[in-house]
Design a protein around this motif. Structure first.
Motif, PDB file in Angstrom:
ATOM      1  N   ARG A 128      17.110  15.520  20.680  1.00  0.00           N
ATOM      2  CA  ARG A 128      18.076  15.651  19.581  1.00  0.00           C
ATOM      3  C   ARG A 128      17.578  14.981  18.301  1.00  0.00           C
ATOM      4  O   ARG A 128      18.057  15.307  17.206  1.00  0.00           O
ATOM      5  N   VAL A 129      16.648  14.051  18.414  1.00  0.00           N
ATOM      6  CA  VAL A 129      16.144  13.326  17.245  1.00  0.00           C
ATOM      7  C   VAL A 129      15.185  14.225  16.478  1.00  0.00           C
ATOM      8  O   VAL A 129      14.252  14.796  17.054  1.00  0.00           O
ATOM      9  N   LEU A 130      15.414  14.354  15.176  1.00  0.00           N
ATOM     10  CA  LEU A 130      14.563  15.198  14.343  1.00  0.00           C
ATOM     11  C   LEU A 130      13.239  14.502  14.043  1.00  0.00           C
ATOM     12  O   LEU A 130      13.189  13.279  13.885  1.00  0.00           O
ATOM     13  N   ARG A 131      12.190  15.295  13.979  1.00  0.00           N
ATOM     14  CA  ARG A 131      10.865  14.748  13.628  1.00  0.00           C
ATOM     15  C   ARG A 131      10.668  14.701  12.121  1.00  0.00           C
ATOM     16  O   ARG A 131       9.849  13.937  11.624  1.00  0.00           O
ATOM     17  N   ASP A 132      11.381  15.549  11.407  1.00  0.00           N
ATOM     18  CA  ASP A 132      11.302  15.575   9.950  1.00  0.00           C
ATOM     19  C   ASP A 132      12.716  15.657   9.383  1.00  0.00           C
ATOM     20  O   ASP A 132      13.410  16.674   9.621  1.00  0.00           O
ATOM     21  N   PRO A 133      13.190  14.624   8.722  1.00  0.00           N
ATOM     22  CA  PRO A 133      12.501  13.378   8.365  1.00  0.00           C
ATOM     23  C   PRO A 133      12.272  12.477   9.575  1.00  0.00           C
ATOM     24  O   PRO A 133      13.025  12.531  10.546  1.00  0.00           O
ATOM     25  N   ALA A 134      11.215  11.670   9.477  1.00  0.00           N
ATOM     26  CA  ALA A 134      10.817  10.822  10.590  1.00  0.00           C
ATOM     27  C   ALA A 134      11.844   9.712  10.824  1.00  0.00           C
ATOM     28  O   ALA A 134      12.476   9.227   9.877  1.00  0.00           O
ATOM     29  N   PRO A 135      12.050   9.315  12.089  1.00  0.00           N
ATOM     30  CA  PRO A 135      12.998   8.226  12.382  1.00  0.00           C
ATOM     31  C   PRO A 135      12.561   6.920  11.716  1.00  0.00           C
ATOM     32  O   PRO A 135      11.364   6.630  11.597  1.00  0.00           O
ATOM     33  N   VAL A 136      13.534   6.119  11.320  1.00  0.00           N
ATOM     34  CA  VAL A 136      13.274   4.816  10.703  1.00  0.00           C
ATOM     35  C   VAL A 136      13.817   3.736  11.626  1.00  0.00           C
ATOM     36  O   VAL A 136      14.944   3.819  12.100  1.00  0.00           O
ATOM     37  N   PHE A 137      12.997   2.724  11.919  1.00  0.00           N
ATOM     38  CA  PHE A 137      13.442   1.604  12.750  1.00  0.00           C
ATOM     39  C   PHE A 137      12.597   0.384  12.406  1.00  0.00           C
ATOM     40  O   PHE A 137      11.459   0.500  11.939  1.00  0.00           O
ATOM     41  N   GLY A 138      13.183  -0.807  12.638  1.00  0.00           N
ATOM     42  CA  GLY A 138      12.474  -2.051  12.352  1.00  0.00           C
ATOM     43  C   GLY A 138      13.425  -3.230  12.335  1.00  0.00           C
ATOM     44  O   GLY A 138      14.644  -3.080  12.476  1.00  0.00           O
ATOM     45  N   VAL A 139      12.864  -4.424  12.163  1.00  0.00           N
ATOM     46  CA  VAL A 139      13.651  -5.652  12.129  1.00  0.00           C
ATOM     47  C   VAL A 139      14.370  -5.735  10.781  1.00  0.00           C
ATOM     48  O   VAL A 139      13.743  -5.668   9.726  1.00  0.00           O
ATOM     49  N   SER A 155      19.977 -13.918  17.719  1.00  0.00           N
ATOM     50  CA  SER A 155      19.147 -12.776  18.090  1.00  0.00           C
ATOM     51  C   SER A 155      18.422 -12.222  16.868  1.00  0.00           C
ATOM     52  O   SER A 155      18.780 -12.526  15.731  1.00  0.00           O
ATOM     53  N   VAL A 156      17.415 -11.420  17.160  1.00  0.00           N
ATOM     54  CA  VAL A 156      16.701 -10.668  16.126  1.00  0.00           C
ATOM     55  C   VAL A 156      17.273  -9.253  16.122  1.00  0.00           C
ATOM     56  O   VAL A 156      17.268  -8.577  17.158  1.00  0.00           O
ATOM     57  N   THR A 157      17.784  -8.813  14.993  1.00  0.00           N
ATOM     58  CA  THR A 157      18.445  -7.508  14.909  1.00  0.00           C
ATOM     59  C   THR A 157      17.435  -6.433  14.536  1.00  0.00           C
ATOM     60  O   THR A 157      16.744  -6.540  13.516  1.00  0.00           O
ATOM     61  N   ILE A 158      17.375  -5.412  15.372  1.00  0.00           N
ATOM     62  CA  ILE A 158      16.524  -4.248  15.124  1.00  0.00           C
ATOM     63  C   ILE A 158      17.437  -3.063  14.808  1.00  0.00           C
ATOM     64  O   ILE A 158      18.338  -2.744  15.579  1.00  0.00           O
ATOM     65  N   SER A 159      17.213  -2.431  13.668  1.00  0.00           N
ATOM     66  CA  SER A 159      17.994  -1.247  13.287  1.00  0.00           C
ATOM     67  C   SER A 159      17.213   0.010  13.631  1.00  0.00           C
ATOM     68  O   SER A 159      16.013   0.108  13.362  1.00  0.00           O
ATOM     69  N   VAL A 160      17.932   0.951  14.225  1.00  0.00           N
ATOM     70  CA  VAL A 160      17.348   2.242  14.604  1.00  0.00           C
ATOM     71  C   VAL A 160      18.164   3.318  13.895  1.00  0.00           C
ATOM     72  O   VAL A 160      19.342   3.501  14.191  1.00  0.00           O
ATOM     73  N   THR A 161      17.547   4.035  12.952  1.00  0.00           N
ATOM     74  CA  THR A 161      18.285   5.010  12.127  1.00  0.00           C
ATOM     75  C   THR A 161      17.551   6.347  12.090  1.00  0.00           C
ATOM     76  O   THR A 161      16.965   6.720  11.063  1.00  0.00           O
ATOM     77  N   PRO A 162      17.586   7.100  13.180  1.00  0.00           N
ATOM     78  CA  PRO A 162      16.979   8.436  13.163  1.00  0.00           C
ATOM     79  C   PRO A 162      17.934   9.475  12.600  1.00  0.00           C
ATOM     80  O   PRO A 162      19.147   9.242  12.502  1.00  0.00           O
ATOM     81  N   TRP A 163      17.409  10.633  12.241  1.00  0.00           N
ATOM     82  CA  TRP A 163      18.217  11.747  11.761  1.00  0.00           C
ATOM     83  C   TRP A 163      18.418  12.757  12.887  1.00  0.00           C
ATOM     84  O   TRP A 163      17.497  13.032  13.672  1.00  0.00           O
ATOM     85  N   VAL A 164      19.614  13.305  12.945  1.00  0.00           N
ATOM     86  CA  VAL A 164      19.949  14.323  13.941  1.00  0.00           C
ATOM     87  C   VAL A 164      20.763  15.412  13.261  1.00  0.00           C
ATOM     88  O   VAL A 164      21.309  15.210  12.165  1.00  0.00           O
ATOM     89  N   ALA A 165      20.855  16.566  13.907  1.00  0.00           N
ATOM     90  CA  ALA A 165      21.718  17.633  13.395  1.00  0.00           C
ATOM     91  C   ALA A 165      23.176  17.206  13.496  1.00  0.00           C
ATOM     92  O   ALA A 165      23.534  16.387  14.345  1.00  0.00           O
TER      93      ALA A 165
END
Length: 272
Positions: A207-218, A225-235
């Motif tokens: 379901r995760v789109l390749r374009d635009p590419a997913p964005v993730f990081g600290v 805790s260390v917070t990691i955000s995961v923000t991919p694009w989906v339909a």
């Protein structure tokens, strides 16, 4: 008795005289209206085929086809009235006065129509887009002259009058949406290993789109805790299912790989 028979003869003679005088004209007027209906339908189908080759929204095509049919019918109706000998100038003046009264009584409806035409021709959104406006949000299911219909993930619908849309601040997400997932890991965790796992899970989810590419990081160094955000694009239709799948996959994989996800805690020291 003779007077009654004479009256009946006069009525019969008048009826025959009117039928002779206006019958042919009325017949021709009916034929003109029938021809107008056929011509309007033919022109509408022809125009619809021509507009199908252009990149126009279905509501715009439907509106233009209806306008073309109405114009053809009005033209033939004028011809029919002229054939009957009707004076058109007084009729037009009367229709103008009546139209002014109707306009005053139907201000809300006419406002929706004007706003609908503005939406159809300016195209701030299209069917299938996800928008947020007037404290409502959802996927565009239908755009009509009077209203716009939004669909929610729970299969409910929201019908918004078009006059409530024009002039408001509109957030158009388009046909894709960006998830916002936050994951907290321990300060002792190898962050690069955690990011590598997240990248693998994103690539594995269809379901995760390749374009635009997913964005993730600290994104944050929180208290525990260390917070990691995961923000991919989906339909748009995959927004809910994709978020649930990724959250579950991250939780299960982190547990399997021994990556700690600490819960919020605070150390309190008592001083004498």
């Amino acid at each position: 008795m003779d007077d009654s028979l004479q009256s009946l003869d006069q009525v019969r003679a008048s009826a025959i005289d009117m039928a002779v005088r206006f019958g042919p004209k009325l017949f021709v007027a009916v034929l003109i209206l029938a021809a107008g209906y056929v011509a309007g339908s033919w022109i509408g189908r022809l125009l619809d085929r021509l507009l199908a080759k252009l990149t126009l929204e279905p509501p715009v095509r439907s509106l233009l086809v209806r306008i073309a049919r109405a114009l053809v019918l009005v033209l033939f109706a004028i011809m029919a009235l002229q054939n009957l000998g009707v004076e058109l100038l007084p009729l037009i003046a009367g229709l103008g006065v009546a139209g002014a009264g109707v306009a005053l009584a139907m201000q809300g409806i006419l406002g929706n129509v004007a706003a609908g035409l503005t939406i159809i021709f300016t195209q701030p959104f299209h069917v299938g887009d996800y928008i947020s406006i007037a404290k409502e949000e959802g996927e565009i299911l239908d755009i009509s002259i009077f209203s716009t219909t939004l669909g929610h993930s729970d299969r409910s619908k929201v019908v918004i009058p078009n006059r409530k849309i024009v002039g408001e601040i509109l957030h158009n997400y388009g046909r894709i949406r960006q998830l916002a997932i936050s994951v907290g890991v321990s300060y002792q965790t190898d962050v690069n290993a955690a990011l590598g796992i997240i990248e693998t899970l994103l690539n594995a989810n269809p379901r995760v789109l390749r374009d635009p590419a997913p964005v993730f990081g600290v994104t944050q160094l929180a208290e525990s805790s260390v917070t990691i955000s995961v923000t991919p694009w989906v339909a748009v239709p995959d927004y809910g299912p994709a978020g649930a799948e990724l959250n579950q996959a991250i939780l299960e994989t982190f547990r399997t790989q021994g990556i700690a996800m600490p819960f919020p805690q605070r150390e309190v020291r008592m001083l004498s």
